[in-house]
Design an enzyme around this catalytic site. Structure first.
Site, PDB file in Angstrom:
ATOM      1  N   LYS A  22     -12.720 -21.315 -57.137  1.00 13.99           N
ATOM      2  CA  LYS A  22     -11.257 -21.414 -56.975  1.00 13.99           C
ATOM      3  C   LYS A  22     -10.825 -22.882 -56.950  1.00 13.99           C
ATOM      4  O   LYS A  22      -9.863 -23.271 -57.606  1.00 13.99           O
ATOM      5  CB  LYS A  22     -10.832 -20.727 -55.670  1.00 13.99           C
ATOM      6  N   ASN A  23     -11.547 -23.685 -56.163  1.00 15.38           N
ATOM      7  CA  ASN A  23     -11.099 -25.063 -55.968  1.00 15.38           C
ATOM      8  C   ASN A  23     -11.399 -25.972 -57.152  1.00 15.38           C
ATOM      9  O   ASN A  23     -10.879 -27.092 -57.219  1.00 15.38           O
ATOM     10  CB  ASN A  23     -11.684 -25.642 -54.674  1.00 15.38           C
ATOM     11  N   CYS A 116       0.374 -26.388 -41.758  1.00 17.95           N
ATOM     12  CA  CYS A 116      -0.647 -25.500 -42.307  1.00 17.95           C
ATOM     13  C   CYS A 116      -1.473 -24.965 -41.149  1.00 17.95           C
ATOM     14  O   CYS A 116      -1.587 -25.607 -40.109  1.00 17.95           O
ATOM     15  CB  CYS A 116      -1.519 -26.313 -43.256  1.00 17.95           C
ATOM     16  N   ARG A 121      -2.485 -31.754 -42.757  1.00 14.12           N
ATOM     17  CA  ARG A 121      -2.696 -31.849 -44.204  1.00 14.12           C
ATOM     18  C   ARG A 121      -1.542 -32.523 -44.951  1.00 14.12           C
ATOM     19  O   ARG A 121      -0.932 -31.928 -45.846  1.00 14.12           O
ATOM     20  CB  ARG A 121      -2.975 -30.461 -44.793  1.00 14.12           C
ATOM     21  N   ASP A 305     -15.347 -25.726 -45.476  1.00 13.33           N
ATOM     22  CA  ASP A 305     -14.981 -24.384 -45.943  1.00 13.33           C
ATOM     23  C   ASP A 305     -16.038 -23.325 -45.610  1.00 13.33           C
ATOM     24  O   ASP A 305     -15.838 -22.139 -45.887  1.00 13.33           O
ATOM     25  CB  ASP A 305     -14.710 -24.395 -47.452  1.00 13.33           C
ATOM     26  N   ARG A 397      -6.664 -14.739 -51.133  1.00 11.41           N
ATOM     27  CA  ARG A 397      -6.323 -16.034 -51.744  1.00 11.41           C
ATOM     28  C   ARG A 397      -7.519 -16.655 -52.451  1.00 11.41           C
ATOM     29  O   ARG A 397      -7.345 -17.402 -53.406  1.00 11.41           O
ATOM     30  CB  ARG A 397      -5.851 -17.021 -50.674  1.00 11.41           C
TER      31      ARG A 397
END
Ligand code: EPU
Length: 417
Positions: A22-23, A116, A121, A305, A397
């Site tokens: 995803k990233n 967030c 962030r 993560d 997500r």
């Protein structure tokens, strides 16, 4: 709102495949704005953040066609160089269009992201970098307006802290700037290197991506290209923990073991057996585990993560593990939910002290952010009885069909409306 209902206690067995990252996919999609020629990307995961980025690109003027995991993009002209609040508030990575828009059209209007769940962030470093490249920045009404009517010019940008999307944003801005740009203290994440690979295929001249100094020689224009996104190291890591926590025997396929070095090493220190059985397969076998301290770091350190998922694992290890979160200031929302399932976790600022091994029991819990939700799924897989996880839109997500993937290797998990 969807929920997951999970009955714990099954050891996961078999093979589980990894998606594209995803990233890495998010900046790659934004990079398509840099050229008027078609860009084709393969192995784009079907997750909500990707759909959000695609909506944003279409609003900006990109013609986009999705065919399974392949996305074809064509942006003959930028029709609206703007990222509105409605999209940015649902996905902070929307700020990745800032650099490409200023580079391609000399203008961008991007909403400031706001707060967030995992930390403040801010995007001050993206803005600072663009200013160094000669953009004029104006901040008003919750938006950042950047202008460079005569184009950007190369400069040295020294980041005072490491930022992944900041590095990517600036790299995309610099590829069309006049002259040389040097990004110092740049992020070394594999996702940054993958973006550089795509940009290089498009005709950019980039050296050092994957190290802390990236040098970019600007070019006049970029061409179209075709590129396959790297495997998602966070998804692969989550599945490795799923195998370990359930005492299973799981092969995580289609991953990149090189990108998981410090994570796998930490699992091995905890007594988990992880072996590479093929160039893109890691096999995990669970057993008795001992607690091992962990501190999150930028790549190649242990990824933030995977911190939440590691915390779930440590509830099942013997002894005390001190987990220190150094990247985000508020990324322990999962701790209280894990505690509701019987975990013994004490929070002290940026430290979590996890005492194991405590038997977990099923409970109703709430997912607060993407990776926190993954840690609750992992805890539920080993908990006695039934766990109901609310607000699983967070997990959607970033994980594609996680419930069917886990069910295929034996997990008792179902989605209910
Ligand atoms: N920071 C600043 N100013 C900036 C930018 C960042 O102070 O201008 C701070 C942040 O507040 C944070 C730290 O620097 O404390 C690192 O943030 P970074 O910019 O590296 O994070 P990001 O680029 O916004 C990406 C991933 C995140 C991942 C982090 C850290 C994407 C789209 N997102 O975010 O992924 O946690 O890097 O590795 O690549 C996720 O997938 O769940 C996720 C949150």
């Amino acid at each position: 709102m969807d929920k997951f209902v999970i009955t714990g206690g099954t050891a996961l067995q078999g093979e589980i495949p990894t998606n594209g990252s995803k990233n890495a996919a998010l900046p790659a999609l934004a990079a398509a704005l840099l050229t008027e020629e078609p860009v084709t990307l393969h192995r784009i995961p079907t997750v909500r953040d990707i759909r959000t980025m695609q909506r944003l690109l279409v609003d900006i003027g990109c013609q986009l066609e999705v065919d399974g995991q392949t996305v074809r993009m064509h942006t003959p002209a930028i029709t609206s160089p703007e990222a509105p609040y409605e999209l940015v508030k649902t996905m902070r990575a929307s700020s990745l269009v800032l650099g490409p828009l200023v580079a391609r059209s000399g203008r961008a209007r991007v909403s400031l992201p706001g707060g967030c769940a995992i930390g403040a962030r801010p995007i001050n470093l993206h803005i600072f970098g663009l200013e160094q490249l000669g953009a004029r920045i104006n901040q008003a009404y919750g938006y950042i307006e950047a202008e460079a009517p005569d184009g950007l010019r190369g400069a040295t940008v020294q980041f005072d802290r490491i930022t992944v999307t900041g590095t990517e944003d600036l790299m995309m801005a610099a590829v069309l700037a006049k002259g040389e740009t040097v990004l110092k203290n740049a992020a070394r994440e594999p996702e940054v290197a993958d973006l550089a690979d795509l940009l290089t295929k498009m005709g950019a001249r980039i050296e050092g991506a994957g190290t802390s100094t990236i040098t970019i020689q600007g070019v006049d224009r970029l061409r179209g290209a075709e590129h396959t996104i790297i495997p998602d190291r966070i998804e692969a890591g989550t599945f490795l923990i799923a195998g370990a926590i359930t005492g299973g025997d799981l092969s995580v396929t289609e991953c990149c073991p090189d990108h998981l070095g410090s994570f796998v090493s930490k699992l091995q220190q905890a007594g988990v057996e992880v072996t590479q059985t093929a160039p893109t397969t890691l096999r995990v076998r669970g057993g008795n585990m001992r607690s091992v301290d962990m501190t999150t770091e930028e790549y190649p350190g242990f990824p933030t993560d995977l911190q939440a998922q590691y915390m779930a694992l440590m509830t099942q290890a013997d002894g005390i593990a001190i987990i220190v979160e150094t990247i985000f200031e508020n990324r322990f929302m999962h701790a209280q939910e894990l505690a509701r399932m019987g975990a013994n976790i004490r929070l002290d600022g940026r430290q979590a002290i996890v005492a194991g091994k405590h038997e977990l029991t099923g409970a109703g819990v709430i997912a607060s952010d993407l990776r926190a939700s993954a840690s609750l799924v992992l805890a539920a897989l080993v908990a006695k009885g039934e766990t109901v996880i609310d607000r699983v839109y967070h997990i959607d997500r970033g994980y594609e069909k996680i419930e069917s993937k886990l069910a295929q290797v034996g997990a008792r998990i179902r989605r209910v409306d």
